[in-house]
Design a protein around this motif. Structure first.
Motif, PDB file in Angstrom:
ATOM      1  N   GLN A 149      46.696  61.355 -29.922  1.00 28.02           N
ATOM      2  CA  GLN A 149      46.016  61.269 -31.130  1.00 28.02           C
ATOM      3  C   GLN A 149      45.305  62.541 -31.307  1.00 28.02           C
ATOM      4  OE1 GLN A 149      45.735  58.790 -29.284  1.00 28.02           O
ATOM      5  NE2 GLN A 149      46.759  57.162 -30.243  1.00 28.02           N
ATOM      6  N   VAL A 150      45.156  63.573 -30.422  1.00 24.96           N
ATOM      7  CA  VAL A 150      44.671  65.093 -30.579  1.00 24.96           C
ATOM      8  C   VAL A 150      45.772  65.472 -31.297  1.00 24.96           C
ATOM      9  CG1 VAL A 150      45.569  65.990 -28.522  1.00 24.96           C
ATOM     10  CG2 VAL A 150      43.463  66.830 -29.367  1.00 24.96           C
ATOM     11  N   VAL A 151      46.872  65.140 -31.557  1.00 23.72           N
ATOM     12  CA  VAL A 151      47.684  65.900 -32.381  1.00 23.72           C
ATOM     13  C   VAL A 151      47.667  65.443 -33.707  1.00 23.72           C
ATOM     14  CG1 VAL A 151      50.301  66.385 -33.039  1.00 23.72           C
ATOM     15  CG2 VAL A 151      49.209  66.448 -30.591  1.00 23.72           C
ATOM     16  N   PRO A 152      47.474  66.163 -34.882  1.00 22.37           N
ATOM     17  CA  PRO A 152      47.377  65.486 -36.367  1.00 22.37           C
ATOM     18  C   PRO A 152      48.811  64.701 -36.723  1.00 22.37           C
ATOM     19  CG  PRO A 152      46.699  67.692 -36.247  1.00 22.37           C
ATOM     20  CD  PRO A 152      47.121  67.472 -34.774  1.00 22.37           C
ATOM     21  N   GLN A 153      48.480  63.580 -37.174  1.00 22.66           N
ATOM     22  CA  GLN A 153      49.518  62.796 -37.519  1.00 22.66           C
ATOM     23  C   GLN A 153      50.191  63.168 -38.810  1.00 22.66           C
ATOM     24  OE1 GLN A 153      50.292  60.137 -35.073  1.00 22.66           O
ATOM     25  NE2 GLN A 153      48.998  61.820 -33.937  1.00 22.66           N
ATOM     26  N   ALA A 202      53.639  62.465 -43.335  1.00 20.32           N
ATOM     27  CA  ALA A 202      53.700  62.078 -42.038  1.00 20.32           C
ATOM     28  C   ALA A 202      54.387  63.017 -40.935  1.00 20.32           C
ATOM     29  CB  ALA A 202      54.106  60.894 -41.490  1.00 20.32           C
ATOM     30  N   ARG A 203      53.711  63.509 -39.982  1.00 19.19           N
ATOM     31  CA  ARG A 203      54.646  64.344 -38.941  1.00 19.19           C
ATOM     32  C   ARG A 203      55.714  63.631 -38.208  1.00 19.19           C
ATOM     33  NH1 ARG A 203      52.873  69.476 -37.436  1.00 19.19           N
ATOM     34  NH2 ARG A 203      50.888  68.796 -38.474  1.00 19.19           N
ATOM     35  N   LYS A 204      56.677  64.222 -38.018  1.00 16.59           N
ATOM     36  CA  LYS A 204      57.694  63.379 -37.190  1.00 16.59           C
ATOM     37  C   LYS A 204      57.598  63.247 -35.929  1.00 16.59           C
ATOM     38  CE  LYS A 204      61.699  65.409 -40.189  1.00 16.59           C
ATOM     39  NZ  LYS A 204      62.744  66.479 -40.113  1.00 16.59           N
ATOM     40  N   PRO A 205      57.875  62.146 -35.260  1.00 19.53           N
ATOM     41  CA  PRO A 205      57.601  61.777 -33.927  1.00 19.53           C
ATOM     42  C   PRO A 205      58.059  62.673 -32.811  1.00 19.53           C
ATOM     43  CG  PRO A 205      58.374  59.548 -35.294  1.00 19.53           C
ATOM     44  CD  PRO A 205      58.428  60.581 -36.047  1.00 19.53           C
ATOM     45  N   ALA A 206      59.200  63.289 -33.248  1.00 18.19           N
ATOM     46  CA  ALA A 206      59.668  64.478 -32.220  1.00 18.19           C
ATOM     47  C   ALA A 206      58.819  65.429 -32.168  1.00 18.19           C
ATOM     48  CB  ALA A 206      61.182  64.553 -32.561  1.00 18.19           C
ATOM     49  N   GLU A 207      58.068  65.898 -33.355  1.00 18.25           N
ATOM     50  CA  GLU A 207      56.991  66.969 -33.374  1.00 18.25           C
ATOM     51  C   GLU A 207      55.885  66.777 -32.792  1.00 18.25           C
ATOM     52  OE1 GLU A 207      55.144  70.021 -36.611  1.00 18.25           O
ATOM     53  OE2 GLU A 207      56.578  68.671 -37.329  1.00 18.25           O
ATOM     54  N   ILE A 208      55.401  65.414 -32.981  1.00 20.60           N
ATOM     55  CA  ILE A 208      54.237  64.958 -32.192  1.00 20.60           C
ATOM     56  C   ILE A 208      54.443  65.046 -30.883  1.00 20.60           C
ATOM     57  CG2 ILE A 208      52.710  63.005 -32.045  1.00 20.60           C
ATOM     58  CD1 ILE A 208      53.290  62.259 -35.032  1.00 20.60           C
ATOM     59  N   LYS A 209      55.306  64.378 -30.243  1.00 18.87           N
ATOM     60  CA  LYS A 209      55.936  64.655 -28.755  1.00 18.87           C
ATOM     61  C   LYS A 209      55.892  65.836 -28.357  1.00 18.87           C
ATOM     62  CE  LYS A 209      59.741  64.071 -25.705  1.00 18.87           C
ATOM     63  NZ  LYS A 209      61.201  63.883 -25.550  1.00 18.87           N
ATOM     64  N   GLN A 210      56.662  66.817 -28.996  1.00 20.61           N
ATOM     65  CA  GLN A 210      57.101  68.291 -28.538  1.00 20.61           C
ATOM     66  C   GLN A 210      55.325  68.847 -28.568  1.00 20.61           C
ATOM     67  OE1 GLN A 210      56.426  71.228 -30.587  1.00 20.61           O
ATOM     68  NE2 GLN A 210      56.675  72.561 -28.569  1.00 20.61           N
ATOM     69  N   LEU A 211      54.482  68.607 -29.648  1.00 17.65           N
ATOM     70  CA  LEU A 211      53.219  69.259 -29.545  1.00 17.65           C
ATOM     71  C   LEU A 211      52.186  68.737 -28.493  1.00 17.65           C
ATOM     72  CD1 LEU A 211      52.416  69.364 -33.587  1.00 17.65           C
ATOM     73  CD2 LEU A 211      52.664  71.569 -31.910  1.00 17.65           C
ATOM     74  N   TYR A 212      52.434  67.257 -28.387  1.00 15.56           N
ATOM     75  CA  TYR A 212      51.529  66.773 -27.143  1.00 15.56           C
ATOM     76  C   TYR A 212      51.831  67.101 -25.750  1.00 15.56           C
ATOM     77  CZ  TYR A 212      48.765  63.257 -24.685  1.00 15.56           C
ATOM     78  OH  TYR A 212      48.027  62.786 -23.765  1.00 15.56           O
ATOM     79  N   GLN A 213      53.183  67.313 -25.780  1.00 19.18           N
ATOM     80  CA  GLN A 213      53.620  67.842 -24.286  1.00 19.18           C
ATOM     81  C   GLN A 213      53.269  69.466 -24.038  1.00 19.18           C
ATOM     82  OE1 GLN A 213      57.993  67.399 -24.641  1.00 19.18           O
ATOM     83  NE2 GLN A 213      57.798  66.201 -22.863  1.00 19.18           N
ATOM     84  N   ASP A 214      53.047  70.122 -25.237  1.00 16.45           N
ATOM     85  CA  ASP A 214      52.584  71.610 -25.046  1.00 16.45           C
ATOM     86  C   ASP A 214      51.176  71.306 -24.764  1.00 16.45           C
ATOM     87  OD1 ASP A 214      53.174  74.564 -25.754  1.00 16.45           O
ATOM     88  OD2 ASP A 214      51.505  73.969 -27.047  1.00 16.45           O
ATOM     89  N   ARG A 247      57.671  61.654 -21.342  1.00 12.21           N
ATOM     90  CA  ARG A 247      57.051  61.141 -22.566  1.00 12.21           C
ATOM     91  C   ARG A 247      55.589  60.900 -22.483  1.00 12.21           C
ATOM     92  NH1 ARG A 247      60.256  59.653 -26.587  1.00 12.21           N
ATOM     93  NH2 ARG A 247      58.329  59.671 -27.680  1.00 12.21           N
ATOM     94  N   PRO A 248      54.711  62.010 -22.270  1.00 10.21           N
ATOM     95  CA  PRO A 248      53.464  61.722 -22.079  1.00 10.21           C
ATOM     96  C   PRO A 248      52.855  60.911 -23.249  1.00 10.21           C
ATOM     97  CG  PRO A 248      53.724  63.925 -22.775  1.00 10.21           C
ATOM     98  CD  PRO A 248      55.139  63.409 -22.507  1.00 10.21           C
ATOM     99  N   ASP A 249      53.378  61.000 -24.631  1.00 11.67           N
ATOM    100  CA  ASP A 249      52.696  60.475 -25.648  1.00 11.67           C
ATOM    101  C   ASP A 249      53.005  58.859 -25.635  1.00 11.67           C
ATOM    102  OD1 ASP A 249      55.527  61.203 -25.775  1.00 11.67           O
ATOM    103  OD2 ASP A 249      55.698  60.209 -27.698  1.00 11.67           O
ATOM    104  N   GLU A 250      53.856  58.374 -24.723  1.00 10.96           N
ATOM    105  CA  GLU A 250      54.225  56.874 -24.413  1.00 10.96           C
ATOM    106  C   GLU A 250      53.496  56.488 -23.204  1.00 10.96           C
ATOM    107  OE1 GLU A 250      58.317  55.955 -24.765  1.00 10.96           O
ATOM    108  OE2 GLU A 250      58.349  56.509 -26.803  1.00 10.96           O
ATOM    109  N   LEU A 251      52.421  57.214 -22.475  1.00 14.51           N
ATOM    110  CA  LEU A 251      51.894  57.096 -21.182  1.00 14.51           C
ATOM    111  C   LEU A 251      53.073  56.753 -20.396  1.00 14.51           C
ATOM    112  CD1 LEU A 251      49.151  54.748 -22.517  1.00 14.51           C
ATOM    113  CD2 LEU A 251      49.228  57.143 -22.228  1.00 14.51           C
TER     114      LEU A 251
END
Length: 535
Positions: free
Chosen positions: A261-265, A282-294, A374-378
Motif C-alpha cells: 500500500q506504500v505505492v499509490p493506487q 486507478a493504477r494498473k496492477p502490473a505497474e503497482i507490482k513493478q513499483l513495489y518490487q523496485d 510477487r512481493p505484492d502478493e506476499l
C-alpha cells in the motif's frame, strides 16, 4: 365701429394668448413625456447593465470556482507525482550522503547559560553627605545666623547617617540574595558539567569499544546508522533487528519493509465539470507490482550500502539481510510475517558496484539474493539464514547459572556423539538420514533423503566440530562430495563460523551453511536440546 374694432382686437389678442398658452402646455406635456421616456430608457439601460454585470459576475465566479477545482486537482496530481518520485529515489537518496557516524557529533553541544543576576541586585551608590553652605555677606550680620547654620548642619548629618544606615541594610540584603542565586547557579552548573562529562565519557567508551570491534558496540553503531536513515514518513516502519558474528565479521539484519500500500493506487486525478467531482484513475496492477518490487530492491541495496559505507573499522566482511513484511493474509485474514528478499553480500564485492546505474533486481540476483517474484502478493522466499538462528552460544541475561552447567558443550562431545546428535537433528527436521563413516578430522558425513515430491531429493550433510572459522576449502570439499554422490543439495554444519570466501563460493550453489549459533537454534527448536558452545 371704433368699439367693434377694439373688441375684435381684444378677442384676437385673447385667442393668441390662449393659443400660446395651449402651445406652452403642449410643450410641457411633450417635455414631460420626453423626460419620462428618457427616465424609462435610462432605467431600462441601468437594469440591462445590472443584468449584464450580474451575468458577468456569475460567469467570473463560475470561472474562478472551476479554476479552483482544477487547481485542487493539479495539487493532488503534484502530490501523487512527488510520492512516486520519492519511491523511485529511495536508493539515489543515500548515494549523495556520508553514512558514517561522526562520534564528535554524538557529544553534547548544549552550553550552560551565563549567570545573569537581576538588575535590581546590582550594587547601589552610597548616599553623599549634604552640603549646607554657611551664611555669607550680609547674612552673617543677621543675629543667630551662625547658630541656625550649625543646627542645620547637625540635622543634615543626622538624616544622612540614617540614609547611610538604610542603604547599608539594603545592600546587605541584596548581597545575601545575590549569594543565594549564585550558589543555586553554581550547583546547577556543576550538575550540568557532570552530566556533560558523563555523556562525553560514554561517547569515548562507545568509540573505543567500536574501534576494538566489540560485538555490542558494532551492533549499537550499525543500529544507529539504520535509525538515522531518512525515508518518507508514511508507510515506512523502519524497524529492524541487528546481530553480529565476530568470527566471520558478519552482520545479520532483519529489516521490516513497507507493505504494497506504500505505492499509490491512483494513477492520476481529473476534474469532471458535469459532476463537479474530482475522480481518480486507478493504477494498473502490473505497474503497482513493478513499483513495489523496485521499492523492496531499493531498500535492500540502500541498507547494504549504508552499512558498508558507514563501516569505519572494517568490522563487516559480510552483511546478511532479510527483508520482512508484516501484513494480513488475504486468504485467511490472519497476521503473517514473510520474507520477500534475502541476501548475503560480501563487502569487497558490494563496494565495486555502481549503484547509480544498476538494475536493482538484477543486481540483487547477481549477489545471490532470494527475491520474491510477487512481493505484492506476499510470495515468500526462504531466508538465507533465520535471524533467530544467529549466534545463540552466549547466555542471555536472566538465565539461571545452574542451567548453564546443565547444558552440554558441543565441543566436549566425542566424534561419535556429535555424529549421532547431528543425525538425530536432521531426522527430527524430516529428513531420512543415513550415517556414513566418520572422517579423520572428527566430523561426520551423512547422506539424507528429502522425501518431499518435486522439491526433495538426495542431501549430503557434513559437520565440522571446529573451534576456528571454517574456510572456503571445506565448502569446496562439500561441493565435490555432492557431485560425486549426485546429490541435490549439500549442508555444512559447524560449531564455529564461516569466512566471507565460504559464503561467496556457496551463494550460487545448492549449499546451505549452518554456523554454531544456527546449530544451537535448530537443536533447541527441532530436537528440544539446550546446548552451548564454549571454547
Amino acid at each position: 365701429m371704433g368699439r367693434r374694432s377694439g373688441f375684435e382686437g381684444f378677442i384676437r389678442a385673447t385667442a393668441r394668448a390662449m393659443a400660446a398658452a395651449e402651445r406652452e402646455r403642449q410643450r410641457e406635456i411633450r417635455t414631460q413625456q420626453t423626460r419620462m421616456r428618457q427616465a424609462e430608457r435610462q432605467q431600462r439601460m441601468t437594469l440591462a447593465q445590472l443584468q449584464r454585470d450580474t451575468r458577468a459576475a456569475e460567469k467570473q465566479a463560475k470561472a474562478e470556482y472551476l479554476a479552483s477545482r482544477q487547481e485542487e486537482t493539479d495539487d493532488l496530481n503534484a502530490d501523487l507525482q512527488e510520492r512516486i518520485e520519492e519511491l523511485q529515489g529511495i536508493l539515489a537518496h543515500t548515494l549523495s550522503r556520508d553514512d558514517r557516524i561522526d562520534f564528535a557529533a554524538l557529544r553534547p553541544s548544549e552550553v550552560f547559560e551565563a549567570f545573569q543576576p537581576p538588575p535590581e541586585l546590582a550594587p547601589g551608590q552610597a548616599p553623599r553627605p549634604p552640603h549646607i553652605p554657611p551664611p555669607s555677606g550680609l547674612g552673617k550680620l543677621i543675629p543667630g545666623a551662625a547658630k541656625r547654620h550649625e543646627a542645620a548642619v547637625e540635622k543634615a548629618a543626622t538624616e544622612h547617617q540614617a540614609c547611610v544606615s538604610r542603604f547599608n541594610q539594603a545592600e546587605t540584603a541584596k548581597r545575601a540574595q545575590f549569594a543565594k542565586l549564585k550558589a543555586d547557579y553554581d550547583q546547577r552548573k556543576q550538575l550540568f558539567d557532570a552530566d556533560i562529562q558523563r555523556r562525553n565519557a560514554e561517547v569515548d567508551e562507545f568509540q573505543t569499544a567500536y574501534r576494538s570491534k566489540e560485538p555490542g558496540a558494532v551492533v549499537a553503531y550499525n543500529e544507529m546508522v539504520l535509525a538515522r536513515s531518512e525515508y518518507p514518513t508514511e508507510g515506512f516502519p523502519q524497524k529492524f533487528r541487528v546481530a553480529y558474528l565476530p568470527d566471520s565479521a558478519e552482520l545479520v539484519v532483519e529489516y521490516d519493509l513497507p507493505q504494497v500500500q506504500v505505492v499509490p493506487q491512483e494513477l492520476e486525478y481529473r476534474y469532471v465539470k458535469t459532476k463537479d467531482s474530482i475522480e481518480s484513475k486507478a493504477r494498473k496492477p502490473a505497474e503497482i507490482k513493478q513499483l513495489y518490487q523496485d521499492v523492496v530492491a531499493s531498500i535492500t541495496l540502500r541498507t547494504l550500502h549504508e552499512l558498508f559505507e558507514a563501516d569505519q573499522v572494517d568490522s563487516l566482511a559480510l552483511v546478511t539481510l532479510n527483508g520482512m513484511v508484516d501484513a494480513h493474509d488475504p486468504a485467511s485474514g490472519r497476521e503473517v510475517r514473510v520474507a520477500v528478499v534475502s541476501v548475503r553480500a560480501p563487502k569487497a564485492e558490494f563496494l565495486e558496484l555502481r549503484l547509480e546505474k544498476v538494475d536493482k533486481i538484477a543486481c540483487l540476483r547477481n549477489l545471490g539474493a532470494q527475491v520474491s517474484n510477487r512481493p505484492d502478493e506476499l510470495q515468500a522466499v526462504k531466508p538465507i539464514v533465520e535471524f533467530d538462528m544467529v549466534d545463540k552460544r552466549f547466555i542471555e541475561q536472566g538465565d539461571a547459572l545452574a542451567g548453564l552447567e546443565a547444558r552440554p558443550n558441543l565441543l566436549d562431545l566425542t566424534p561419535a556423539e556429535f555424529e549421532v546428535l547431528v543425525s538425530n537433528l536432521f531426522g527430527q527436521m524430516g529428513l531420512d538420514t543415513k550415517l556414513t563413516r566418520s572422517s579423520r578430522d572428527g566430523g561426520v558425513d551423512a547422506v539424507a533423503f528429502d522425501t518431499r515430491p518435486v522439491l526433495g531429493g538426495k542431501v549430503v550433510i557434513q559437520a565440522k566440530r571446529y573451534r576456528d572459522t571454517v574456510g572456503v576449502s571445506a565448502v569446496r570439499d562439500l561441493y565435490g562430495t555432492m557431485l560425486n554422490e549426485g546429490a541435490n543439495k549439500g549442508i555444512l554444519v559447524c560449531t564455529s563460523g564461516y569466512g566471507p570466501d565460504a559464503y561467496s563460493f556457496s551463494k550460487d550453489k545448492p549449499i546451505e551453511l549452518i554456523d554454531g549459533g544456527g546449530l544451537l537454534y535448530l537443536l533447541r527448536e527441532h530436537a528440544g536440546v539446550l546446548a552451548r558452545i564454549v571454547v
